[in-house]
Design a protein around this motif. Structure first.
Motif, PDB file in Angstrom:
ATOM      1  N   THR A   1       0.826  -1.209   0.000  1.00 30.51           N
ATOM      2  CA  THR A   1       0.000   0.000   0.000  1.00 30.51           C
ATOM      3  C   THR A   1       0.856   1.253   0.000  1.00 30.51           C
ATOM      4  N   ASN A   2       1.907   1.212   0.811  1.00 31.37           N
ATOM      5  CA  ASN A   2       2.792   2.378   0.883  1.00 31.37           C
ATOM      6  C   ASN A   2       3.502   2.622  -0.437  1.00 31.37           C
ATOM      7  N   SER A   3       3.911   1.505  -1.078  1.00 34.67           N
ATOM      8  CA  SER A   3       4.622   1.669  -2.344  1.00 34.67           C
ATOM      9  C   SER A   3       3.694   2.190  -3.431  1.00 34.67           C
ATOM     10  N   LYS A   4       2.412   1.721  -3.376  1.00 34.02           N
ATOM     11  CA  LYS A   4       1.459   2.197  -4.376  1.00 34.02           C
ATOM     12  C   LYS A   4       1.153   3.681  -4.175  1.00 34.02           C
ATOM     13  N   ASN A   5       0.971   4.030  -2.922  1.00 30.46           N
ATOM     14  CA  ASN A   5       0.644   5.425  -2.641  1.00 30.46           C
ATOM     15  C   ASN A   5       1.815   6.354  -2.907  1.00 30.46           C
ATOM     16  N   GLY A   6       3.021   5.769  -2.918  1.00 27.87           N
ATOM     17  CA  GLY A   6       4.193   6.591  -3.192  1.00 27.87           C
ATOM     18  C   GLY A   6       4.407   7.642  -2.135  1.00 27.87           C
ATOM     19  N   LYS A   7       4.740   7.175  -0.956  1.00 30.67           N
ATOM     20  CA  LYS A   7       4.903   8.088   0.174  1.00 30.67           C
ATOM     21  C   LYS A   7       5.957   9.159  -0.148  1.00 30.67           C
ATOM     22  N   ASN A   8       5.548  10.414   0.056  1.00 27.13           N
ATOM     23  CA  ASN A   8       6.432  11.530  -0.284  1.00 27.13           C
ATOM     24  C   ASN A   8       7.628  11.590   0.650  1.00 27.13           C
ATOM     25  N   LYS A   9       8.722  12.036   0.074  1.00 29.03           N
ATOM     26  CA  LYS A   9       9.899  12.250   0.893  1.00 29.03           C
ATOM     27  C   LYS A   9       9.716  13.519   1.717  1.00 29.03           C
TER      28      LYS A   9
ATOM     29  N   ASP B   1      -4.254  19.559   1.526  1.00 36.38           N
ATOM     30  CA  ASP B   1      -5.508  18.789   1.452  1.00 36.38           C
ATOM     31  C   ASP B   1      -5.281  17.408   0.843  1.00 36.38           C
ATOM     32  N   THR B   2      -4.464  17.358  -0.189  1.00 40.13           N
ATOM     33  CA  THR B   2      -4.179  16.059  -0.820  1.00 40.13           C
ATOM     34  C   THR B   2      -3.457  15.128   0.150  1.00 40.13           C
ATOM     35  N   GLU B   3      -2.515  15.699   0.897  1.00 37.39           N
ATOM     36  CA  GLU B   3      -1.765  14.878   1.857  1.00 37.39           C
ATOM     37  C   GLU B   3      -2.677  14.363   2.976  1.00 37.39           C
TER      38      GLU B   3
ATOM     39  N   ASP C   1      -5.828   9.900   5.432  1.00 35.70           N
ATOM     40  CA  ASP C   1      -7.127   9.322   5.803  1.00 35.70           C
ATOM     41  C   ASP C   1      -7.367   7.996   5.091  1.00 35.70           C
ATOM     42  N   ILE C   2      -7.036   7.961   3.808  1.00 36.00           N
ATOM     43  CA  ILE C   2      -7.221   6.717   3.040  1.00 36.00           C
ATOM     44  C   ILE C   2      -6.343   5.603   3.605  1.00 36.00           C
ATOM     45  N   GLN C   3      -5.111   5.972   3.949  1.00 37.63           N
ATOM     46  CA  GLN C   3      -4.195   4.976   4.518  1.00 37.63           C
ATOM     47  C   GLN C   3      -4.717   4.445   5.857  1.00 37.63           C
ATOM     48  N   ASP C   4      -5.267   5.329   6.690  1.00 39.76           N
ATOM     49  CA  ASP C   4      -5.834   4.891   7.971  1.00 39.76           C
ATOM     50  C   ASP C   4      -7.022   3.958   7.756  1.00 39.76           C
ATOM     51  N   GLU C   5      -7.878   4.296   6.793  1.00 36.52           N
ATOM     52  CA  GLU C   5      -9.031   3.446   6.509  1.00 36.52           C
ATOM     53  C   GLU C   5      -8.591   2.069   6.016  1.00 36.52           C
ATOM     54  N   GLN C   6      -7.560   2.047   5.188  1.00 34.22           N
ATOM     55  CA  GLN C   6      -7.060   0.764   4.697  1.00 34.22           C
ATOM     56  C   GLN C   6      -6.492  -0.085   5.838  1.00 34.22           C
TER      57      GLN C   6
END
Length: 310
Positions: A148-156, A172-174, A179-184
């Motif tokens: 999931t983290n790799s797909k989301n491409g966590k920002n540096k 807002d995007t961040e 929020d999406i990551q928490d829900e997952q």
């Protein structure tokens, strides 16, 4: 008579009373006439003891006559018992030795069968236990999170002095991404929890399917019932009364005994199921009406039910 006088002199020197004096038996009672007419078993026993001691002299015929009279008045008298030497193997007959050897071999065979039954019972119990592979879930969860983290491409992390990057940063995007990551993660946790419940439920079903009383020996049932009761005790000590109740129920289904009923009654009290506790206490008291634990727990149940007068 010389020996009698010697005994009298010896008793006088040592200060000991003779048996005649100690038992308060007149010397005239040491006669055929008195012994033949005497019906008092206690007096006859004392007369036999005196005659056997030889304090008043040795009279084998009179002693035999007194013993015969005592056997008529009181055949079960301890005085008449004769000690027999312990028989050794070389003193037994050949057929008696064979019979003893056969009994020993039969006993050893029975013990081996019981031991085998116990081992098979333990194996059946171990086979019935399905333990979930916790590590597998953890690894799966880690892989899922990493994917999931790799797909989301966590920002540096943006440097504090990189003003151009801060201008492009969309808060807002961040926040939406977080929020999406928490829900997952929550959904993944719920899925793992559901899988865990399904495995536990499947284990219970398999366990109940394996326990077939008609297919098990009495020894196996006893062992399995005792193990379930011990598990119930451990759960009770840990404060998990629901699990303790489940184990006690399983133990009673396999082999009911008053100890398990007593333990289950206490579990019902902890769960505030006083009517069920009262029924278990009554079951114990119907078998052992002086059982103190059952009486106390019955009193507690009646008190909570408002029936203390019973």
């Amino acid at each position: 008579m010389v020996e009698t006088e010697t005994n009298v002199v010896r008793n006088a020197k040592t200060g000991q009373k003779s048996l005649l004096e100690r038992y308060d038996i007149p010397v005239e009672h040491l006669s055929y006439e008195y012994i033949s007419e005497c019906t008092n078993a206690k007096k006859l026993e004392r007369i036999v003891t005196i005659l056997r001691s030889g304090e008043e002299g040795y009279y084998p015929d009179l002693t035999k006559h007194a013993e015969n009279r005592l056997s008529v008045v009181k055949p079960t008298s301890v005085i008449l018992r004769k000690s027999e030497p312990i028989l050794k193997r070389n003193m037994l007959k050949s057929n008696e030795c064979k019979e003893i050897d056969k009994d020993i071999n039969d006993w050893m065979s029975e013990m081996q069968i019981r031991e085998k039954d116990l081992e098979e019972g333990r194996a059946a119990i171990l086979d019935s236990l399905v333990t979930p592979d916790i590590r597998q879930f953890k690894e799966e969860s880690v892989k899922k999170n990493s994917t999931t983290n790799s797909k989301n491409g966590k920002n540096k992390r943006i440097r504090s002095c990189d003003y151009a990057a801060w201008d492009k940063y969309d808060v807002d995007t961040e926040l939406d991404r977080i929020d999406i990551q928490d829900e997952q993660q929550k959904a993944e946790a719920r899925r793992l929890q559901q899988n865990q419940k399904e495995i536990v439920q499947r284990k219970k079903l398999e366990k109940h399917a394996i326990i077939n009383k008609s297919a098990l020996t009495g020894t196996e049932l006893d062992v399995m019932a005792e193990q379930e009761r011990e598990k119930g005790n451990e759960a009770f000590r840990a404060g998990d009364y629901e699990e303790a109740l489940e184990h006690y129920n399983s133990s009673i289904k396999m082999n009911s005994n008053i100890t398990t009923y007593n333990n289950r009654a206490m579990t019902y009290i902890k769960l505030q199921r006083y009517e069920d506790a009262l029924n278990d206490c009554n079951m114990v008291l119907s078998v052992e009406y002086t059982n103190m634990k059952a009486l106390l727990r019955r009193a507690v149940s009646l008190d909570h039910l408002g029936k203390s007068s019973q």
